[in-house]
Enzyme design. Structure first.
Site, PDB file in Angstrom:
ATOM      1  N   TYR A  97       0.851  -1.208   0.000  1.00 35.76           N
ATOM      2  CA  TYR A  97       0.000   0.000   0.000  1.00 35.76           C
ATOM      3  C   TYR A  97       0.888   1.260   0.000  1.00 35.76           C
ATOM      4  O   TYR A  97       1.709   1.427   0.917  1.00 35.76           O
ATOM      5  CB  TYR A  97      -0.883  -0.073   1.254  1.00 35.76           C
ATOM      6  CG  TYR A  97      -1.564   1.193   1.706  1.00 35.76           C
ATOM      7  CD1 TYR A  97      -2.360   1.941   0.851  1.00 35.76           C
ATOM      8  CD2 TYR A  97      -1.430   1.617   3.042  1.00 35.76           C
ATOM      9  CE1 TYR A  97      -2.986   3.092   1.316  1.00 35.76           C
ATOM     10  CE2 TYR A  97      -2.064   2.753   3.508  1.00 35.76           C
ATOM     11  CZ  TYR A  97      -2.836   3.498   2.631  1.00 35.76           C
ATOM     12  OH  TYR A  97      -3.459   4.627   3.075  1.00 35.76           O
ATOM     13  N   ASP A 109      -1.954  -5.884   9.420  1.00 36.00           N
ATOM     14  CA  ASP A 109      -2.975  -4.888   9.079  1.00 36.00           C
ATOM     15  C   ASP A 109      -4.132  -5.643   8.428  1.00 36.00           C
ATOM     16  O   ASP A 109      -4.023  -6.101   7.282  1.00 36.00           O
ATOM     17  CB  ASP A 109      -2.362  -3.846   8.132  1.00 36.00           C
ATOM     18  CG  ASP A 109      -3.343  -2.749   7.747  1.00 36.00           C
ATOM     19  OD1 ASP A 109      -4.558  -2.996   7.791  1.00 36.00           O
ATOM     20  OD2 ASP A 109      -2.887  -1.657   7.368  1.00 36.00           O
ATOM     21  N   ILE A 137      -7.235  -4.583   7.764  1.00 33.25           N
ATOM     22  CA  ILE A 137      -8.273  -3.597   7.419  1.00 33.25           C
ATOM     23  C   ILE A 137      -9.264  -4.133   6.373  1.00 33.25           C
ATOM     24  O   ILE A 137     -10.406  -3.710   6.336  1.00 33.25           O
ATOM     25  CB  ILE A 137      -7.614  -2.272   6.945  1.00 33.25           C
ATOM     26  CG1 ILE A 137      -8.645  -1.161   6.763  1.00 33.25           C
ATOM     27  CG2 ILE A 137      -6.816  -2.443   5.674  1.00 33.25           C
ATOM     28  CD1 ILE A 137      -8.028   0.233   6.512  1.00 33.25           C
ATOM     29  N   LYS A 160     -12.904   0.337   5.292  1.00 36.28           N
ATOM     30  CA  LYS A 160     -13.127  -0.501   4.109  1.00 36.28           C
ATOM     31  C   LYS A 160     -14.327  -1.429   4.295  1.00 36.28           C
ATOM     32  O   LYS A 160     -15.233  -1.464   3.477  1.00 36.28           O
ATOM     33  CB  LYS A 160     -11.879  -1.351   3.815  1.00 36.28           C
ATOM     34  CG  LYS A 160     -10.584  -0.583   3.846  1.00 36.28           C
ATOM     35  CD  LYS A 160     -10.499   0.464   2.755  1.00 36.28           C
ATOM     36  CE  LYS A 160      -9.227   1.286   2.905  1.00 36.28           C
ATOM     37  NZ  LYS A 160      -9.092   2.321   1.890  1.00 36.28           N
TER      38      LYS A 160
HETATM   39  C1  LIG Z   1      -3.607  -1.584   4.001  1.00 33.95           C
HETATM   40  C2  LIG Z   1      -4.160  -0.275   4.462  1.00 33.95           C
HETATM   41  N1  LIG Z   1      -3.877   0.167   5.703  1.00 33.95           N
HETATM   42  C3  LIG Z   1      -4.342   1.343   6.144  1.00 33.95           C
HETATM   43  C4  LIG Z   1      -5.129   2.165   5.346  1.00 33.95           C
HETATM   44  C5  LIG Z   1      -5.636   3.473   5.901  1.00 33.95           C
HETATM   45  O1  LIG Z   1      -6.969   3.348   6.279  1.00 33.95           O
HETATM   46  P1  LIG Z   1      -7.784   4.410   7.173  1.00 33.95           P
HETATM   47  O2  LIG Z   1      -8.717   5.103   6.247  1.00 33.95           O
HETATM   48  O3  LIG Z   1      -8.529   3.599   8.188  1.00 33.95           O
HETATM   49  O4  LIG Z   1      -6.800   5.328   7.796  1.00 33.95           O
HETATM   50  C6  LIG Z   1      -5.454   1.746   4.053  1.00 33.95           C
HETATM   51  C7  LIG Z   1      -6.281   2.594   3.185  1.00 33.95           C
HETATM   52  O5  LIG Z   1      -6.341   2.450   1.990  1.00 33.95           O
HETATM   53  C8  LIG Z   1      -4.956   0.489   3.605  1.00 33.95           C
HETATM   54  O6  LIG Z   1      -5.241   0.052   2.388  1.00 33.95           O
END
Ligand SMILES: Cc1ncc(COP(=O)(O)O)c(C=O)c1O
Length: 469
Positions: free
Chosen positions: A145, A230, A232, A272
Site C-alpha cells: 500500500y 494490518d 483492514i 473498508k
Molecule cells: C492496508 C491499508 N492500511 C491502512 C489504510 C488506511 O486506512 P484508514 O482510512 O482507516 O486510515 C489503508 C487505506 O487504503 C490500507 O489500504
C-alpha cells in the site's frame, strides 16, 4: 517566507508518488455522467460504496443513534463532554464483537486490549512509534500500500525494507525472501524491529495462506521481533480460501500467553469493511499491556469523536444487522469483482486471481513498449490522460516488475464501471491495430501510432457524447 522544519519538508511522505499524483489529476477533471462525461474515472481509490443502502436503512430504522438520543432522551451534553482517551466501553465491546464476527467467531477479542485511533493510518503510525526508534526498520512484502511510506516512515523516522515477492509464484511470501530482506537490512546497518503485512493484501486482493502465516510466526519467533498484521480488509473476503487471522494461528499453535503472543499486533479500521473512511475509526489490538498503555497515551493525537463512537456502537451491537451486512457486502463485492475481471478478459487483459479487497491486480505487461518502469509510466500517463482512468501503477506500490496496475472497482456505479471497461477495450484495440501497422511499416511507426491514438481519442469522446443523448 516561512522556513518549514526538515520533518515538514522531507520527502519520505511519498506525496510525489504516481499514486497521489493520479488523485490530483482526477480532481482536476473528475468524470460525471451528466456534467463531465469525458472526465477521468477514479479507479485509484480503495473505497467501498456498494453497501451504503444497508447502512442508510439501519439509520432510518434507528433514528436515536444519529440524533444524540438514548431511549428517546437527549445525551447531547454527555457526548459533548466525553473526552476519556480509553474510548466508550460500549463501542469497544461492539468493535471486538464485529471483529470476531468477521473471523467467523473462531477467535474472540478482549476490549481491554483494543486502542481506538483515527483510522488505520493513525493505528499503524502509533504502533511504529511504540515499537521502534528512528533509523530502525520494518520488513514489508512487496507490492505494498503506497500510504505506508507516509504512515510508517515519515514522522517516525523508521525505515521500510522490502521483502521481494514476485508474480512468478503468485506473490507468495517465502522463507528465502524474508531472510534476504533481513540480511539486506543488516547490510544497511538497520536494526529490524518487525514485519508488517496486510492480510488480505492491498494491492493484491489476496489473503495470506496458513503456510505463509506459519512462516511469518516462525520467522519473528526466531528473530525475537514483532509482527503487525494490518487486517483492514478482513471483512471483504468474498471467495475461498476464507480469511485466516494471525490471532487464529497463534491460538491454534498454542502461543497464548507466550512472549511471541505479546509481539503480534493487529491493525483494524471501519474504512473498508463498513465503507466509512470519513468517520476515521481505527484500532490497534495487542496482547501486550505495555503496548496497549503506550498506544492509548499516544491516541490523544488522533481520537475517534464521541458521537461517532456512540452511533457506531449502536449500529455494530445490533448483531443481526452486523451479520447480514457482512454477508451481503461480500456478495456485492464478489459480483463487482467478477464484472471487472470478466470485462478485462474480453480485452485480453488478465488479473491476478484474487478473493478479497476492493481492487484487482491487473496484468498489463503485454501493453508495455519495453519491460521497464519508464514504459510503465508512459502507459499509465496514456491511461490517465487519454483513456480517462486513474489507476495505480505497480511502481507506486513498490512492485518489482513493470506492467502491473491496481484497479479499484467498488467506488463507482455499475454503469461507470461498464464505461471504464469500454474505454479500456477501445484503447487496447487501438494499440493492437497500431502494432499491426507497425509490423507492416516500421519506418512510419511514430506517425501510425499518433494517428491511431488521435482517432481513438476522437472516437471515445464521440461515443461518450452519443451515450449522453
Ligand atoms: C492496508 C491499508 N492500511 C491502512 C489504510 C488506511 O486506512 P484508514 O482510512 O482507516 O486510515 C489503508 C487505506 O487504503 C490500507 O489500504
Amino acid at each position: 517566507m516561512t522556513t518549514l522544519s526538515s520533518k515538514a519538508t522531507c520527502n519520505s511522505h511519498g506525496q510525489d508518488s504516481s499514486y497521489f499524483l493520479g488523485w490530483q489529476e482526477y480532481e482536476k477533471n473528475p468524470y460525471d455522467e451528466a456534467k463531465n462525461p469525458n472526465g477521468i474515472i477514479q479507479m485509484g481509490l480503495a473505497e467501498n460504496q456498494l453497501s451504503f443502502d444497508l447502512l442508510e436503512s439501519w439509520l432510518a430504522e434507528n433514528p436515536d443513534a444519529a440524533a444524540f438520543k438514548r431511549n428517546g432522551e437527549s445525551i447531547f451534553r454527555e457526548l459533548a463532554l466525553f473526552q476519556d482517551y480509553h474510548g466508550l466501553a460500549a463501542f469497544k465491546n461492539a468493535m471486538v464483537q464485529f471483529m470476531a464476527e468477521i473471523r467467523g467467531n473462531k477467535v474472540s477479542f478482549d476490549p481491554n486490549k483494543l486502542v481506538l485511533t483515527a483510522g488505520a493510518t493513525s493505528a499503524n503510525e502509533t504502533l511504529v512509534f511504540c515499537l521502534a526508534e528512528p533509523g530502525e526498520a520494518f520488513l514489508l512484502p512487496t507490492p505494498y500500500y503506497p500510504g505506508f511510506d507516509r504512515d510508517l516512515k515519515w514522522r517516525t523516522g523508521v525505515e521500510i525494507v522490502p521483502i521481494h515477492c514476485t508474480s512468478s509464484n503468485g506473490y507468495k511470501i517465502t522463507a528465502p525472501a524474508i531472510e534476504a530482506a533481513y540480511q539486506l537490512a543488516q547490510t544497511r546497518n538497520l536494526k529490524v524491529k518487525g514485519v508488517l503485512v496486510t492480510n488480505p493484501s492491498n494491492p493484491l486482493g489476496i489473503t495470506l495462506t496458513r503456510r505463509e502465516l506459519d512462516l511469518l510466526i516462525n520467522f519473528i519467533d526466531a528473530k525475537g521481533i514483532h509482527l503487525i498484521s494490518d487486517e483492514i480488509y478482513s471483512g471483504t473476503v468474498f471467495n475461498s480460501p476464507s480469511f485466516v487471522s494471525i490471532m487464529e494461528v497463534l491460538v491454534n499453535r498454542n502461543y497464548v500467553g507466550t512472549g511471541l503472543w505479546n509481539r503480534v499486533h493487529i491493525v483494524y479500521s471501519l474504512s473498508k469493511d463498513l465503507g466509512l473512511p470519513g468517520f476515521r475509526v481505527g484500532a490497534i489490538y495487542s496482547n501486550d499491556h505495555l503496548v496497549v498503555a503506550a498506544a492509548t497515551k499516544m491516541s490523544s493525537f488522533g481520537l475517534v469523536s464521541s458521537q461517532t463512537q456512540y452511533l457506531l456502537s449502536a449500529m455494530l451491537s445490533d448483531s443481526k444487522f452486523a451479520k447480514n451486512y457482512i454477508v451481503e457486502n461480500q456478495k456485492r463485492l464478489q459480483n463487482r469483482h467478477a464484472m471487472l475481471v470478466n470485462g478485462l478478459k474480453t480485452t485480453g487483459i488478465s488479473c491476478l486471481e484474487s478473493n478479497a479487497g476492493l481492487f484487482c491486480w491487473v496484468d498489463m505487461r503485454h501493453l508495455l513498449s519495453s519491460k521497464t518502469f519508464e514504459a510503465e509510466m508512459d502507459l499509465w500517463k496514456k491511461i490517465v490522460y487519454q483513456v480517462g482512468l486513474n489507476i495505480s501503477p505497480g511502481s507506486s506500490c513498490h512492485c518489482d516488475e513493470p506492467g502491473w496496475f491496481r484497479v479499484c472497482f467498488a467506488n463507482m456505479s455499475e454503469e461507470t464501471l461498464e464505461l471504464a471497461i469500454r474505454r479500456i477495450k477501445s484503447f487496447v484495440n487501438t494499440i493492437s491495430s497500431s502494432k499491426t501497422s507497425e509490423g507492416l511499416s516500421s519506418s512510419s511507426t511514430k506517425n501510425t501510432r499518433r494517428k491511431s491514438l488521435a482517432k481513438w481519442v476522437f472516437r471515445l469522446s464521440f461515443n461518450d457524447r452519443d451515450r449522453e443523448r
